[in-house]
Motif scaffolding. Structure first.
Motif, mmCIF file in Angstrom:
data_model
loop_
_atom_site.group_PDB
_atom_site.id
_atom_site.type_symbol
_atom_site.label_atom_id
_atom_site.label_comp_id
_atom_site.label_asym_id
_atom_site.label_seq_id
_atom_site.Cartn_x
_atom_site.Cartn_y
_atom_site.Cartn_z
ATOM 1 N N LEU A 163 29.338 6.303 -15.108
ATOM 2 C CA LEU A 163 29.121 7.545 -14.368
ATOM 3 C C LEU A 163 27.636 7.737 -14.072
ATOM 4 O O LEU A 163 27.267 8.144 -12.971
ATOM 5 N N SER A 164 26.788 7.421 -15.013
ATOM 6 C CA SER A 164 25.350 7.524 -14.799
ATOM 7 C C SER A 164 24.907 6.620 -13.654
ATOM 8 O O SER A 164 24.127 7.036 -12.789
ATOM 9 N N ARG A 165 25.405 5.396 -13.623
ATOM 10 C CA ARG A 165 25.045 4.469 -12.544
ATOM 11 C C ARG A 165 25.565 4.964 -11.199
ATOM 12 O O ARG A 165 24.897 4.799 -10.177
ATOM 13 N N ILE A 166 26.743 5.593 -11.194
ATOM 14 C CA ILE A 166 27.292 6.156 -9.949
ATOM 15 C C ILE A 166 26.398 7.289 -9.468
ATOM 16 O O ILE A 166 26.009 7.342 -8.305
ATOM 17 N N GLU A 167 26.069 8.212 -10.374
ATOM 18 C CA GLU A 167 25.224 9.351 -10.002
ATOM 19 C C GLU A 167 23.850 8.913 -9.507
ATOM 20 O O GLU A 167 23.259 9.573 -8.656
ATOM 21 N N ASN A 168 23.336 7.822 -10.045
ATOM 22 C CA ASN A 168 22.014 7.332 -9.649
ATOM 23 C C ASN A 168 22.059 6.389 -8.450
ATOM 24 O O ASN A 168 21.023 5.858 -8.054
ATOM 25 N N GLY A 169 23.249 6.198 -7.879
ATOM 26 C CA GLY A 169 23.377 5.352 -6.695
ATOM 27 C C GLY A 169 23.156 3.883 -6.968
ATOM 28 O O GLY A 169 22.819 3.123 -6.064
ATOM 29 N N LYS A 170 23.359 3.470 -8.208
ATOM 30 C CA LYS A 170 23.119 2.076 -8.595
ATOM 31 C C LYS A 170 24.310 1.168 -8.334
ATOM 32 O O LYS A 170 24.140 -0.041 -8.215
#
Length: 73
Positions: A41-48
């Protein structure tokens, strides 16, 4: 409107983060509700990462909002 792939992914992530923060949910709480790992989820939110539509669907369910709300540019 023509949006580049990276810009679209970044904006989607920002929309998810904005909605999560509006709901007062931590990253971990939303990840649990969506049935995904909080680091994903963190990677999704950061556009990674370019995640699956099914993950986005589950995130919208966890946020209790229509999925279309996440795609507003």
């Amino acid at each position: 409107m023509n949006v580049e792939k990276e810009e679209f992914i970044r904006k989607l992530g920002l929309n998810i983060r904005d909605e999560r923060e509006k709901k007062g949910l931590s990253l971990e709480a939303l990840a649990f509700k969506a049935g995904i790992d909080y680091s994903q989820l963190s990677r999704i939110e950061n556009g990674k990462i370019n995640t699956s539509v099914f993950s986005i669907y589950n995130i919208a369910l966890g946020l209790e909002i229509p999925i279309t709300q996440l795609f507003l540019l």
